[in-house]
Every structure is written in structure tokens, then in C-alpha cells.
Design an enzyme around this catalytic site. Structure first.
Site, PDB file in Angstrom:
ATOM      1  CG  HIS A  20      37.102  23.126  80.868  1.00 46.85           C
ATOM      2  ND1 HIS A  20      37.858  23.873  81.748  1.00 46.85           N
ATOM      3  CD2 HIS A  20      35.950  23.803  80.684  1.00 46.85           C
ATOM      4  CE1 HIS A  20      37.184  24.955  82.077  1.00 46.85           C
ATOM      5  NE2 HIS A  20      36.018  24.941  81.456  1.00 46.85           N
ATOM      6  N   GLY A  44      56.768   7.699  57.156  1.00 49.86           N
ATOM      7  CA  GLY A  44      56.562   6.304  57.553  1.00 49.86           C
ATOM      8  C   GLY A  44      56.987   5.277  56.508  1.00 49.86           C
ATOM      9  CB  CYS A  84      30.485  36.356  67.689  1.00 53.86           C
ATOM     10  SG  CYS A  84      28.964  35.732  68.400  1.00 53.86           S
ATOM     11  CE1 TYR A 122      30.668  40.368  63.325  1.00 53.18           C
ATOM     12  CE2 TYR A 122      29.122  41.599  61.961  1.00 53.18           C
ATOM     13  CZ  TYR A 122      29.435  40.971  63.155  1.00 53.18           C
ATOM     14  OH  TYR A 122      28.526  40.932  64.163  1.00 53.18           O
ATOM     15  NE  ARG A 125      66.139   8.807  45.849  1.00 56.52           N
ATOM     16  CZ  ARG A 125      66.394  10.058  45.484  1.00 56.52           C
ATOM     17  NH1 ARG A 125      66.598  10.341  44.198  1.00 56.52           N
ATOM     18  NH2 ARG A 125      66.419  11.017  46.373  1.00 56.52           N
ATOM     19  CE  LYS A 153      62.448  10.669  47.573  1.00 56.05           C
ATOM     20  NZ  LYS A 153      62.728   9.485  48.409  1.00 56.05           N
ATOM     21  NE  ARG A 175      62.254  17.228  50.633  1.00 55.51           N
ATOM     22  CZ  ARG A 175      62.402  16.125  51.360  1.00 55.51           C
ATOM     23  NH1 ARG A 175      61.499  15.196  51.311  1.00 55.51           N
ATOM     24  NH2 ARG A 175      63.441  15.968  52.131  1.00 55.51           N
ATOM     25  CB  SER A 218      26.076  38.189  66.050  1.00 56.12           C
ATOM     26  OG  SER A 218      27.334  37.617  66.320  1.00 56.12           O
ATOM     27  CG  MET A 229      61.362   0.386  52.310  1.00 54.85           C
ATOM     28  SD  MET A 229      61.573  -0.507  50.787  1.00 54.85           S
ATOM     29  CE  MET A 229      62.716   0.544  49.915  1.00 54.85           C
TER      30      MET A 229
END
Ligand code: ADP
Ligand code: MG
Ligand code: MG
Length: 889
Positions: free
Chosen positions: A452, A101, A836, A856, A92, A22, A336, A768, A103
Site C-alpha cells: 500500500h 550469474g 486516467c 490521450y 569465456r 560476446k 559492447r 476516460s 561462469m
């Protein structure tokens, strides 16, 4: 003497680390001559000094603050605490990265019993003056003195009621005076002290409070979640006030220079007439859309929209701007880079190139590959209203509708009848895979983002919600509850895996489509990237989808999924149960044409692009029924029907299951170890591939199979399996009279293969890196156990920086990949290398692959566009010389 305090005209946007985001932007805007109320910034270093000095501001820093204050007073011609012409300021907070979070801002500081009178006279508006004072008492008490706003709001409400008012603007100056008396009593009661009247004391108390808020619980949690280091500290901005609440020629608002949800190039925002900053967000009055300002204050609107253009050109990005109008005069209070959706990020980036504001490379860097997920899944059409039933963790994005089912087998049966189902389980295990495959989406009531269900669903590109604790599942009754509501098996629900929402009934969806801008961006990505991008696909539909998304071949085609098709499992079991070679050959010869058909479909979809086909990998017992269940069934039959054929068959099956049972299947008889002991299985697969190639050749379709031998750890394994493939190829060539090209390589997924890559390369045309298993074998973790039991704690306690199954562990697993590539190319400079694992679709891992010189990456179809962009970003960020050139010495 170190400088801790900077006037707005002493800084610029480069000084972000020192002045916070800021502060740096306020200085920059001052520098380029925009109307910013003057002020100064106390640096982040002062924050660190504050902590080193036992949480107090040193006299050195106090003096610098007072010095800056007097310069501010000189500049504005006002004086803090002077009733004749009082300076009022805002305090500020402003960290380097914006942090919710921290002030809250304090406005109107400098108000006290005397200056309020001065303000009343000066502005000839006592009502405004007293209203400002009571706002200040309320804000200051809440933020600095820790007295809850609730007490003030209650008093205000009582006053309104007693006087018969329905809203604040009806209160007169006299009313506000009364309220102020009450407010001061509240402060006295809760703090045992009078409200501080000395403006300098107010100022320093506020500065302390900002520094303290750097280490409050909210801020610490936010930093941990967003990986913001704690040593950065926060800056404090002290800025002279401008007033949007002096009358109807005043106002305050927020606007984006472009639409942050679509990216369209038009002003987007809202404002309130006769209001102070916090009113817009507080939601007490409904703000008006920015374009109506054009009618209400044409000159201000024109000036504002010109300023927006200036700011956008200057920062070369879309801006999010706060402004206030005081008596017809415009002030800019903040700017911003604006947060935006994925869709907007793409459109803004592409259009800014066309407008000549940024170049293509910059546009490519502007879009976060992770964000693209939002656009690559089916999603709920926002046109329709949704009523949320429950909310869990957004584990895998995408939306789905289907009827609820609580059991994997049931899911499979219903899916076969063409029903769309959503599997709802407390959690899932590898035994549920077939149910997940058959379902549109998965919900679990337990488990986190790496459980999972989450991992499997993401891998398959299916929507998934985990840890949806509001849902109480009764498996026996086949229903679940959310509070009072009951959802039974067969009921239709809709889920949004991107938000974690579960909703009743069906809601219409839209298919993912690549917008023109998205396609344009990907074309630019393809122009710069050097890594190839392939896909992991096991069937023609996925292959087709991946082609549409720009995949240049298949990096992993798993053949076991073809075996797991329910219609084929009996044949596979027949093959496994065969007592001898001849019996097995009979079973295999029935499987061969089915496999051949699969390969034809996939190779045809890939139209001449390379297709890496991995021969059978999982241990054979995965194709047999569960041991425990079989034992139960056998025991039942022994009682009810002891001489039946059925019992005999089941007992035979159980015997085989016991033979194949392993202590540690992950390390057991699987991968090429199967091919070594039962070569006829791999032989059948190899022949099926080559027959498919020959058949396609007859149709004039070119095919490039790359046959991949899994889990090789010793060169002798590969040597033998390679010969087997070559023999099969020669046989098919002879039989069909067709010539075709193919290569044989290996998956590098155990450390020994990487460490002896120079030997293994003698027998391989390509490597691979199977980084899923390589991560398991390098760490010695079994993934399911790790993610279910301890990995989450490891990540939370920073034992590990990331989940190594999501983000490639460069130091360990990465070192093996590097070693494998280097040693392999020592033997064969032309050796083709790729990756892969799931890492092939993750941006940091892709960057590593590029730096390591791989040819790749391969990832699931829906991640292909993400990989194309991430590969381009890697190329832009690291010039060629940074890439390890792995040449033979
Ligand atoms: P946040 O980071 O929460 O947006 P800000 O410090 O930007 O906090 O300020 C909160 C509100 O107060 C904003 O609407 C802002 O424009 C307004 N504000 C801040 N300083 C001043 C000032 N000096 N004069 C008028 N309004 C201000
Ligand atoms: Mg702000
Ligand atoms: Mg493996």
C-alpha cells in the site's frame, strides 16, 4: 551436419542468438579488421544439445571443437600442449544477454608442468611463466573443480609471510614454483585427483563447466528477475591468450567511449600496467585513469582512442571496451554497448544526433522511459557524504529529509505547523492516507514494492522505502532501533527512495531540472507522438508542475481531495449528518465557495487546456471517524460523563456511521450512485465549476472544463446526471450572463460500461478509462487485499506475467478498453477517449493506448515527461497501419 562451432572470422554481430553477445562482437571486430586475438565460439545451440544429451558433449560437437582448435593452431603457429611453442587460451562464457550469474572466465588454459617450462624459455621470463601457471591452477580449480579460492589465497599469504614479502610482485620464479607444489596438493586433497595435465582434458572440462553454469542457481534467479528465457542457452568462446603481465610495456584495462555517468564525449576508464585481465576488477592494485596512458604509452593510447572512434561509429552507440597491451601491442578483447545513467543516456542520444551518427527516431528509442524516473525527483546532492543507517526496498524514487513521526494523525498535525516529517510505520493502510499526504516520505519495515505505502507514494510522487527490516519499530515508545542506534520521534533523517537508503541527519538536495538535452529530446518526442499527454492533479501546485513538464491538460481532477482538507471535514460531516434536504443545502452552500476557489486555481493554472473534473466519488463514510474508535469513545463517555452533550453528539455520529457502514465499500454506495440518491451534492459541485469558469471569464482567462461522472454502469445513470449538469450550467449562465463551453462524459471503470459503451456514448462527450478500478472490477480483486496478500505470489509463480495494477492487462482489461472505444465510436465517431489510471504513466500500457487509438493518456505530474517519451516510442515502433482504426462500419 549442423554447424556448432564458428571461427571468429566466420561470424558477425547479427549472429547474437547463436554466438552470444560476446562471441558475436568478437567476430564482428575480427571482420572489420581490429586486433582481436584469434579464436572460435561454440554456439548456444551446442549448449542446448549438451542438455538434450544428458549433460555431455556429443562426439559430433567434440570433433567440431577439435577441428576449430587445429585451425586456431595453424593461424597462431602455436600448439596446445606443445612445450616448444604452447598455445594458451581463455575460456569465456557468453550468453545472448549479458548475465552476471554465469561462469567466470578461465585464463591461461593449456598450462601444465611441461608447457610452463616452454613459456619460461620462450619469454625468457620464468617468473612470468610460473605466475601464469599458478593463476591458471587457482582459477580452474575454483571454477571447474569447485575448490574454493580461499585455500589458495591462504597458502599464498602464508608464503608471503614466511618470506617476509608484502606483495605478490616480490615473489621470485623459485617462490612461485613452491607455491605451485602447494597448490597441486590442495587440489589433490579436495578432489582426490591430480590437477589435470592434459590440455584437451582441461579444455573440455571447462566447456562442460560453462554449459553447467547456465543452470546454476545464480543464473536461474538472474534470468527470472530479468525475464530472460531459459531455452536460449549460452555460448563458449575459446580465444588465444595475450599477456598484459609480461612486464612494464604491458597492461590491461577497460574504457567507455563516453562518460557513462554524465554522457560527456571523452574517454572514460582505467588500466593497470603489468597485469592480467582479472587484476583490474580484483582491486588488489589501484588502477590508473585512462588519460595517463597518453603519457605512459603515447602510441598505444593514440591507437586505442582511434579504435574507440571506429567502434562507436560502427556500432553507432557508446561502447564499453576491454583491452590488453602485450609488449607495446594493443589487443581488443571485448566491446559492447555501455550501460549508462539516465542523464548519460539522454546526452549521448542527443549529441549523437548532432554528430550525425544516429537520427532523431533512433535517439528517442535509445532512452528507456523507466530510467527517467531517476531525473524527475529531488535527489541527494552527491557532493555530500552519506552514512547509511539502514537499507530497504527502493519503492518510490526521490529523496527527502524530515523529522521522524510514527502516526498518521501526528504527521498531519505537525505538517500543519509547517514541519517536514517522514512517516515511519510497520506498514500503512488506507486509514493512513492523510498522514502520507502530510509527510515528505514514508518508510515501512514490512511490505514489498507493491505494498500500500509503495503504491500510494508512487502515485503521489513521494519518496518511499518499504520492507526496511533492519528497522525495529516500537510504536508505544515512539522510537525505532537499528542495531545499537535509537531514533526517536522528532529526530531528523534523510532517505533516498531510489536506493532504499536511510541516513541520520539532514543532507542537502538538488531539485529535478530538465537539462537542455532532456528538453531537446522531449521536443523531438512531441514532434512525432500522436497521443496527447495530460496529468492527474487535484490542486494548483501539481497543475503548475505538470504544465512545466509539458502536460496538455488535466485528465483527472479528483474533487474528494478538496473535501478531505482538515479545515473542511467538519463542513463535509455537517452535510452528511443533515437529516433532510434543507439542512443539507445549508451545509452545501458553505462548501460551494470553497470548491469554486479550488476550481479557479486549477483552471487558471491550465491556461485554456482541458480539465477533466470528476464529481464526488468515494463513499460518504470515508469522511466520518472510524467506527471502532467511536464506539470506544462513546463507551468511555457513558462511564465518565453519561449526560453530556458530547456523548449525545458522539452517539448521533455513531448512528450515522452505522447507517453508512457497508459490507463492501468498493462496490457500495459511491460514484454516481451518490449523485443519483443525493443529487444536491453533484449539483453544488457542478455549480461551483461553472461559477469558477464565469469568474475566470471576467478576468479574461479561458477555461475548458470537462465534467466527468464516475462509476457509471448503466446509461440511465449518465442520462440523469448529465441532465443535472446541464441544468446547473444553464442556471449559472443565466445568473452571470456569461457564455462558456463545457462537455460531460464518464469514467469507464466497470465492465458493464465498456460492454454497453454504444448506449452510454449517446449521453457522453468523452470516455476516460479509469483503469485502476477497471482492473479491480475486471479481475474481481480488491487492490489492497490483492497486493497485500496474494499478488506477489502470483507474479513470482508466473500465474500472472505482471502486476496488473502497474502494467495494463491487455488480454482482459485491455479487451474491455478496446471494446469500449470501438462501441463508443460506433455511436459517436468524434467521441474523445483517454485513460486516467496509473497505467497512463507506464510505457507498455501507453503503447497499448496508442495501438487502441485513444486520444490521450493522463498520469501524475512527475511522470509526464516519461509519458511524452513513451508515446513517441509507440509511434515510432508501430506505423500508422498497425494502429486499429476504429471507424464505424
Ligand atoms: P567478463 O564477462 O566477466 O568480463 P571476460 O570473458 O570478458 O569476462 O574476461 C575476464 C577478463 O579476462 C577480462 O579482463 C578480459 O579482458 C580478460 N581476458 C579474456 N580473454 C582473454 C585473452 N584471450 N587474453 C587476455 N585476456 C583475456
Ligand atoms: Mg568482459
Ligand atoms: Mg473509480
Amino acid at each position: 551436419m549442423k554447424k556448432f562451432v564458428y571461427l571468429f572470422n566466420e561470424g558477425n554481430s547479427e549472429m547474437r542468438n547463436l554466438l552470444g553477445g560476446k562471441g558475436a562482437n568478437l567476430a564482428e571486430m575480427t571482420k572489420i579488421g581490429l586486433p582481436v586475438p584469434f579464436g572460435f565460439t561454440i554456439s548456444t545451440e551446442a549448449c542446448n544439445a549438451y542438455y538434450e544429451n544428458n549433460q555431455s558433449i556429443s562426439s559430433e560437437i567434440q570433433n567440431q571443437v577439435l577441428q576449430a582448435l587445429s585451425e586456431l593452431e595453424a593461424e597462431t603457429g602455436k600448439k596446445l600442449g606443445n612445450p616448444a611453442n604452447p598455445l594458451l587460451v581463455s575460456v569465456r562464457s557468453g550468453a545472448v544477454f549479458s548475465m552476471p550469474g554465469m561462469m567466470d572466465t578461465i585464463l591461461n588454459l593449456g598450462m601444465n608442468d611441461e608447457t610452463v617450462e616452454g613459456m619460461a624459455t620462450l619469454t625468457n621470463n620464468p617468473r612470468f611463466a610460473y605466475d601464469s601457471y599458478r593463476r591458471f591452477i587457482q582459477m580452474f580449480s575454483d571454477v571447474v573443480l569447485d575448490v574454493d579460492t580461499f585455500f589458495f589465497e591462504r597458502l599464498l599469504e602464508e608464503t608471503r609471510e614466511n618470506k617476509g614479502y608484502s606483495s605478490d610482485p616480490e615473489l621470485t620464479a623459485e617462490d612461485w614454483k613452491e607455491v605451485i607444489v602447494g597448490y597441486k596438493q590442495i587440489v589433490k586433497k579436495h578432489t582426490r585427483k591430480s590437477f589435470p595435465q592434459d590440455p584437451k582434458e582441461q579444455l573440455f572440462l571447462s566447456i562442460n563447466a560453462v554449459f553447467d553454469s547456465w543452470n546454476n542457481q545464480r543464473a536461474i534467479v538472474y534470468r527470472r528477475l530479468n525475464k530472460i528465457p531459459g531455452h536460449l542457452g549460452t555460448a563458449v568462446n575459446i580465444q588465444s591468450m595475450v599477456f598484459g603481465n609480461m612486464g612494464n610495456d604491458c597492461g590491461t584495462g577497460v574504457a567507455f567511449t563516453r562518460d557513462p555517468s554524465t554522457g560527456e564525449n571523452r574517454l572514460y576508464g582505467e588500466y593497470l600496467i603489468n597485469a592480467q585481465g582479472e587484476d583490474v576488477v580484483a582491486g588488489i592494485r589501484t588502477p590508473q585513469p585512462i588519460h595517463t596512458l597518453k603519457q605512459e604509452m603515447p602510441e598505444v593510447y593514440q591507437q586505442f582512442s582511434d579504435t574507440c572512434k571506429v567502434l562507436e561509429q560502427h556500432y553507432r552507440d557508446m561502447q564499453d571496451i576491454e583491452f590488453t597491451v602485450e609488449r607495446g601491442q594493443l589487443f581488443i578483447l571485448q566491446t559492447r554497448n555501455g550501460k549508462r545513467t539516465a542523464q548519460a543516456a539522454i546526452r549521448v542520444a542527443v549529441e549523437m544526433v548532432k554528430e550525425g551518427i544516429i537520427n532523431k527516431d533512433e535517439a528517442l528509442l535509445r532512452v528507456d522511459p523507466d530510467q527517467l524516473n531517476q531525473l524527475l525527483h529531488r535527489r541527494i546532492d552527491d557532493k555530500f557524504e552519506r552514512t547509511q543507517l539502514a537499507k530497504g526496498l527502493p519503492a518510490s524514487p526521490g529523496a527527502a529529509t524530515g523529522s521522524v513521526v510514527f502516526d498518521a494523525d501526528e504527521a498531519e498535525i505537525l505538517a500543519k505547523d509547517g514541519k517536514k516529517v517522514i512517516l515511519v510505520r510497520p506498514e500503512t493502510t488506507p486509514d493512513d492516507i492523510h498522514g502520507i499526504v502530510a509527510s515528505q516520505a514514508v518508510i515501512t519495515s514490512r511490505g514489498g514494492m507493491t505494498s500500500h505505502a509503495a503504491v500510494v507514494a508512487r502515485g503521489m510522487g513521494k519518496a518511499c522505502i518499504c520492507g526496511c527490516e533492519a528497522i525495529k519499530i516500537d510504536l508505544a515508545a515512539k522510537e525505532f532501533y537499528v542495531g545499537e542506534s535509537v531514533v526517536k520521534e522528532g529526530d531528523i533523517i534523510t532517505i533516498d527512495g531510489g536506493t532504499g537508503e536511510v541516513m541520520l541527519g539532514e543532507i542537502p538536495m538538488i531539485e529535478p531540472e530538465l537539462s537542455n538535452e532532456f528538453q531537446q529530446l522531449l521536443v523531438w518526442a512531441d514532434e512525432v507522438r500522436q497521443l496527447g499527454v495530460r496529468t492527474n492533479a487535484d490542486n494548483p501546485e501539481d497543475s503548475q508542475k505538470a504544465r512545466e513538464f509539458g502536460a496538455e491538460g488535466i485528465g483527472l481532477c479528483r474533487t474528494e481531495h478538496m473535501f478531505m482538507d482538515p479545515t473542511r471535514v467538519p463542513l463535509v460531516q455537517e452535510m452528511i449528518l443533515a437529516e433532510n434536504y434543507d439542512e443539507r443545502q445549508i451545509a452545501l452552500s458553505k462548501l460551494l465557495p470553497l470548491q469554486q476557489g479550488d476550481f479557479e486555481g486549477i483552471l487558471e493554472a491550465m491556461q485554456g487546456f482541458p480539465v477533466t473534473i470528476r464529481l464526488l466519488d468515494p463513499p460518504l463514510h470515508e469522511f466520518l471517524p472510524d467506527k471502532e474508535e467511536l464506539i470506544v469513545e462513546c463507551t468511555k463517555l457513558q462511564i465518565t460523563n453519561p449526560n453530556s452533550e458530547e456523548l449525545k453528539a458522539k452517539e448521533l455520529l455513531l448512528k450515522k456511521v452505522r447507517q453508512l457502514d457497508e459490507f463492501n465499500p468498493m462496490l457500495g454506495h459511491r460514484g454516481c450512485r451518490l449523485g443519483m440518491i443525493y443529487p444536491e451534492i453533484y449539483e453544488m459541485q457542478a455549480k461551483a465549476i461553472f461559477y469558477a469558469v464565469a469568474t475566470l471569464a471576467d478576468k479574461g482567462v479561458e477555461a475548458k472544463p470537462e465534467i466527468m461522472i464516475p462509476l457509471v454502469g448503466h446509461v440511465n445513470e449518465l442520462k440523469q446526471m448529465r441532465q443535472l449538469v446541464i441544468d446547473a450550467a444553464n442556471l449559472v449562465k443565466e445568473e452571470t450572463g456569461r457564455e462558456f463551453v463545457y462537455t460531460v462524459g464518464t469514467m469507464v471503470e466497470v465492465p458493464r460500461a465498456a460492454l454497453t459503451a454504444d448506449q452510454i456514448a449517446e449521453e457522453a462527450d468523452f470516455f476516460s478509462f479509469g483503469t485502476n478500478d477497471l482492473t479491480q472490477t475486471t479481475f474481481g480483486y480488491s487492490r489492497d487485499d490483492a497486493e497485500g496478500k496474494f499478488l506477489q505470489a502470483y507474479i513470482e509463480n508466473k500465474v500472472l506475467p505482471d502486476n496488473p495494477f502497474a502494467v495494463l492487462d491487455r488480454e482482459g482489461v485491455g479487451k474491455l478498453v478496446e471494446t469500449g472505444v470501438r462501441l463508443g465510436r460506433q455511436t459517436k465517431p468524434e467521441l474523445k477517449t483517454g485513460i486516467c489510471g496509473e497505467h497512463g504513466g507506464e510505457k507498455s500500457s501507453i503503447e497499448f493506448c496508442y495501438q487502441t487509438g485513444l486520444d490521450y493518456v493522463s498520469c501524475s505530474p512527475y511522470r509526464v515527461p516519461i509519458a511524452r517519451l513513451a508515446a513517441a516510442q509507440a509511434t515510432i515502433r508501430f506505423s500508422e497501419k498497425d494502429v486499429e482504426t476504429l471507424v464505424v462500419k
